[in-house]
Structures are given as C-alpha cells and as structure tokens.
Design an enzyme around this catalytic site. Structure first.
Site, PDB file in Angstrom:
ATOM      1  N   CYS A 149       3.078  -3.132   3.928  1.00 23.07           N
ATOM      2  CA  CYS A 149       1.988  -1.986   4.275  1.00 23.07           C
ATOM      3  C   CYS A 149       3.163  -1.149   5.381  1.00 23.07           C
ATOM      4  O   CYS A 149       4.450  -1.274   5.422  1.00 23.07           O
ATOM      5  CB  CYS A 149       1.053  -2.318   4.776  1.00 23.07           C
ATOM      6  N   HIS A 166       7.237 -30.967  10.885  1.00 25.55           N
ATOM      7  CA  HIS A 166       6.919 -29.733  10.229  1.00 25.55           C
ATOM      8  C   HIS A 166       5.949 -29.750   9.077  1.00 25.55           C
ATOM      9  O   HIS A 166       4.835 -28.972   9.245  1.00 25.55           O
ATOM     10  CB  HIS A 166       8.231 -28.885   9.875  1.00 25.55           C
ATOM     11  N   HIS A 214      10.211 -24.034   9.186  1.00 22.01           N
ATOM     12  CA  HIS A 214       9.053 -24.597  10.079  1.00 22.01           C
ATOM     13  C   HIS A 214       7.701 -24.677   9.361  1.00 22.01           C
ATOM     14  O   HIS A 214       7.063 -25.268   9.586  1.00 22.01           O
ATOM     15  CB  HIS A 214       9.320 -24.212  11.358  1.00 22.01           C
ATOM     16  N   ASP A 261       0.869  -1.235   0.007  1.00 21.48           N
ATOM     17  CA  ASP A 261       0.017  -0.066  -0.020  1.00 21.48           C
ATOM     18  C   ASP A 261       0.909   1.308   0.014  1.00 21.48           C
ATOM     19  O   ASP A 261       2.023   1.072  -0.280  1.00 21.48           O
ATOM     20  CB  ASP A 261      -1.056  -0.070   1.142  1.00 21.48           C
ATOM     21  N   THR A 281       2.781  -1.452   8.688  1.00 24.33           N
ATOM     22  CA  THR A 281       3.078  -2.161   9.795  1.00 24.33           C
ATOM     23  C   THR A 281       3.400  -3.478   9.514  1.00 24.33           C
ATOM     24  O   THR A 281       4.070  -4.358  10.183  1.00 24.33           O
ATOM     25  CB  THR A 281       2.343  -2.128  10.987  1.00 24.33           C
TER      26      THR A 281
END
Ligand code: RB5
Length: 145
Positions: free
Chosen positions: A66, A135, A99, A9, A68
């Site tokens: 973005c 995993h 993992h 964004d 955050t």
C-alpha cells in the site's frame, strides 16, 4: 519454487506490477488478487484477499503493498496463521525470514523505490527460516491465545 500471492491498494498498484514482472521473469507462479487500477480503493480488502490464499494453502507466501505498508500489515496480522513483516530494508527482510518465519511481506510504495523494493522481495523469498529451536519456540508463542 514457492507460489506467490500479491495484492495492493491504489498506493501500491504501480509497484505491484513491477514486482509481478520481476517475479515472473524469475519463474515464479504469481497470483495477482488486485487491485487492477490506480483508482482509490480500501487496502484491507486486498490484504485479506492475500491472506485468504495463504490460509487456504493455495499459495506459500504473500506480498502486500500500500502507500506505507502499515495498513496492510495491520490487517494481515489480525489473521491467525499470518506473520506479516513490514520491511523497507534488506536486513529486516532477511531477519524476519530467519527469525520470525514471516509468510507475508508488506511494503509501502511511497516509502521505497522500485530498485530497493525488488531487492527486499528477492531477499524475503530466498531466505529460509533458520529452524533454530529458540526461534521455533518464539514463533509458536505468537500464535498462543
Ligand atoms: C491510501 O491513501 C493509504 O492510506 C494506504 O495506501 C496505506 O498507506 C495505508 O496504510
């Protein structure tokens, strides 16, 4: 070499361009799904453009940025088959490939600087899934409805 799709964004627009230049220098084929300016826009739109390319198998791995990294991560993880990992350190970028077999990396451009972000990207793209049975079992459990 993996085909990479990248989106952001307005909060991630500048860092997206730096990541694209970095990946192209390394020889990656990169699909940029926008945004293409710093004008305010809605991060779920670009997160979904990235996940669409993974689900359709046009691209192998995605990167979404973005402000955050949180909103795009939430959006991407709603999509079946997407395992998006929000990483702001190199250890997490390596661990989530080993993992979780994460297929999307998300980052916040307001959280990490470009130097660290590029190290995170390199680590994410250069680390193979461990393929260890515990995993594989756990990754399969993520998809169980
Ligand atoms: C945009 O201002 C900001 O909310 C967005 O980039 C992101 O951080 C959302 O999670």
């Amino acid at each position: 070499m993996d085909k990479i799709v990248i989106g952001a964004d307005h909060g991630g627009f500048e860092l997206k361009n730096e990541v694209i230049s970095h990946l192209k220098e390394k020889g990656y084929e990169v699909t940029d799904v926008g945004t293409f300016s710093a004008d305010s826009c809605d991060y779920p739109v670009y997160a979904r453009k990235v996940t669409d390319k993974i689900v359709s198998k046009e691209c192998d791995k995605g990167i979404i940025i973005c402000g955050t990294g949180i909103g795009v991560s939430m959006t991407a993880n709603k999509v079946k088959g997407i395992r998006a990992a929000l990483c702001h350190d190199v250890f997490s970028a390596e661990a989530t490939r080993l993992h979780n077999d994460a297929n999307v990396l998300t980052m916040g451009a307001r959280v990490v600087g470009p130097g660290l972000a590029l190290m995170i990207v390199d680590t994410f793209l250069n680390t193979e899934f461990s393929n260890e049975s515990r995993h594989i079992r756990r990754v399969n459990m993520i998809e169980d409805d």
